[in-house]
Design an enzyme around this catalytic site. Structure first.
Site, PDB file in Angstrom:
ATOM      1  N   TYR A  54       0.842  -1.190   0.000  1.00  0.00           N
ATOM      2  CA  TYR A  54       0.000   0.000   0.000  1.00  0.00           C
ATOM      3  C   TYR A  54       0.882   1.246   0.000  1.00  0.00           C
ATOM      4  O   TYR A  54       1.675   1.468   0.928  1.00  0.00           O
ATOM      5  CB  TYR A  54      -0.936   0.028   1.204  1.00  0.00           C
ATOM      6  N   PRO A 207     -16.628  -4.209   1.863  1.00  0.00           N
ATOM      7  CA  PRO A 207     -18.006  -4.580   2.238  1.00  0.00           C
ATOM      8  C   PRO A 207     -19.048  -3.608   1.704  1.00  0.00           C
ATOM      9  O   PRO A 207     -20.222  -3.985   1.579  1.00  0.00           O
ATOM     10  CB  PRO A 207     -17.970  -4.577   3.768  1.00  0.00           C
ATOM     11  N   ARG A 228     -14.616   8.421  -4.647  1.00  0.00           N
ATOM     12  CA  ARG A 228     -13.642   7.447  -5.143  1.00  0.00           C
ATOM     13  C   ARG A 228     -13.733   7.283  -6.661  1.00  0.00           C
ATOM     14  O   ARG A 228     -12.737   7.057  -7.334  1.00  0.00           O
ATOM     15  CB  ARG A 228     -13.847   6.101  -4.446  1.00  0.00           C
ATOM     16  N   GLN A 291     -16.441   9.333   9.036  1.00  0.00           N
ATOM     17  CA  GLN A 291     -16.903   8.115   8.373  1.00  0.00           C
ATOM     18  C   GLN A 291     -16.817   6.904   9.298  1.00  0.00           C
ATOM     19  O   GLN A 291     -17.575   5.940   9.146  1.00  0.00           O
ATOM     20  CB  GLN A 291     -16.081   7.864   7.109  1.00  0.00           C
TER      21      GLN A 291
END
Length: 334
Positions: A54, A207, A228, A291
């Site tokens: 990442y 998910p 996104r 969030q």
């Protein structure tokens, strides 16, 4: 926050796992990333998932810095190995003994810890004998650098073979980390039954289908600014398969179900995952601290059979279920 055992082990993890794929070290500034991690801690999340690939190792460093000062024994820290890191040389990817041994040391240094609770094979490596890979994992466990071993996006047959070798070598393979949500159900036919038999749990990623299941994308509508789907650094590519009018219309039909339960759409999606057989935890990310509170609202929620049937009526015919779509590259990525 609720907690569940991971596989047949004695390790408990939070139902919601905080993951930093696509965010830390790339999309989100370090200060905001730290705020998100602290919001996760404040919400009762104790389990944190990352990977060396990442942001080419930067995500591990950001997470390690954000967790500095926390009681290590109160956390479960997971990372992964397989994908290319560093200068992407000929031994900088895969699951060879060389790459695994070098990678665990780098991950521990970046995370600022002596051990990880779970070390995961990020994909299956067809270029390395499985016995070599599992022997390396066994040695890392014996050295105390990882407490348990898991895999990600392995097929049922690969999981079965890896589990057998792990048992012979005296350590536990306890987890599988696949993509899984209302729209992507490829693990249900083969991976889940195999894992139930072997005592392996699922820690599922995506998910909420990269945000599609939150309902913020309208059929035929403009993409929300800053979402996104507009991120050209990786997010747009991962989400595009969900952005069809048919899927977005189906997602829209979930809104009354969520409203009847007093849940947000994101909470409904996460609660659905946590209601499925063999799932120990749902991985969530965040680009803003607020969030986290929304996602954590799914912990402890029980969806009864009637609600699950309504969701299937709305989206079941749109879900991808082909088990052959669980696969790893035939050659190591470079």
């Amino acid at each position: 926050m609720e907690f569940r055992y991971l596989g047949n082990s004695g390790l408990k993890i939070s139902e919601i796992t905080y993951g930093n794929w696509l965010t830390h070290g790339s999309q989100v500034e370090n200060e905001i990333a730290t705020q998100c991690v602290h919001a996760a801690l404040d919400a009762g999340i104790t389990t944190f998932d990352t990977a060396d690939v990442y942001a080419n190792t930067r995500a591990e460093s950001v997470l390690g810095e954000a967790l500095r000062g926390q009681r290590r024994e109160s956390l479960e820290i997971f990372t992964k190995v397989y994908h290319p890191t560093g200068p992407r040389g000929h031994n900088d990817s895969g699951l060879s003994r060389k790459h695994i041994m070098e990678s665990i040391n780098g991950s521990l240094s970046r995370l600022g810890t002596d051990y990880v609770d779970l070390y995961q094979a990020h994909r299956y490596d067809f270029e390395t004998p499985l016995a070599e890979t599992m022997q390396a994992f066994a040695d890392i466990v014996r050295q105390g650098k990882a407490l348990y071993i898991g895999v990600s996006e392995w097929t049922a047959d690969q999981i079965r073979a890896g589990h057998a070798l792990a048992k012979d070598l005296g350590f536990q393979l306890i987890s599988s980390q696949p993509q899984y949500n209302m729209l992507w159900r490829v693990i249900e036919a083969e991976v889940v039954p195999t894992c139930v038999e072997l005592g392996i749990s699922q820690i599922v990623w995506s998910p909420i289908a990269q945000g599609v299941l939150t309902g913020k994308y309208a059929p035929g509508g403009e993409l929300p600014p800053g979402s996104r789907a507009t991120d050209e650094r990786g997010g747009a590519e991962t989400i595009k398969r969900y952005l069809t009018d048919e899927i977005l219309t189906g997602v829209k039909s979930l809104e009354p179900i969520a409203a009847d339960l007093g849940l947000t759409m994101a909470q409904l999606a996460i609660a659905w995952v946590l209601s499925q057989e063999n799932v120990a935890s749902a991985l969530v990310g965040a680009s803003r601290p607020e969030q986290i509170a929304d996602n954590v609202g799914a912990a402890g929620v029980t969806l009864d059979a009637e609600v699950l049937a309504r969701i299937d009526d709305a989206l079941g015919h749109l879900a991808v279920t082909d088990p052959s779509l669980t696969k790893s590259p035939a050659t190591r990525p470079s």
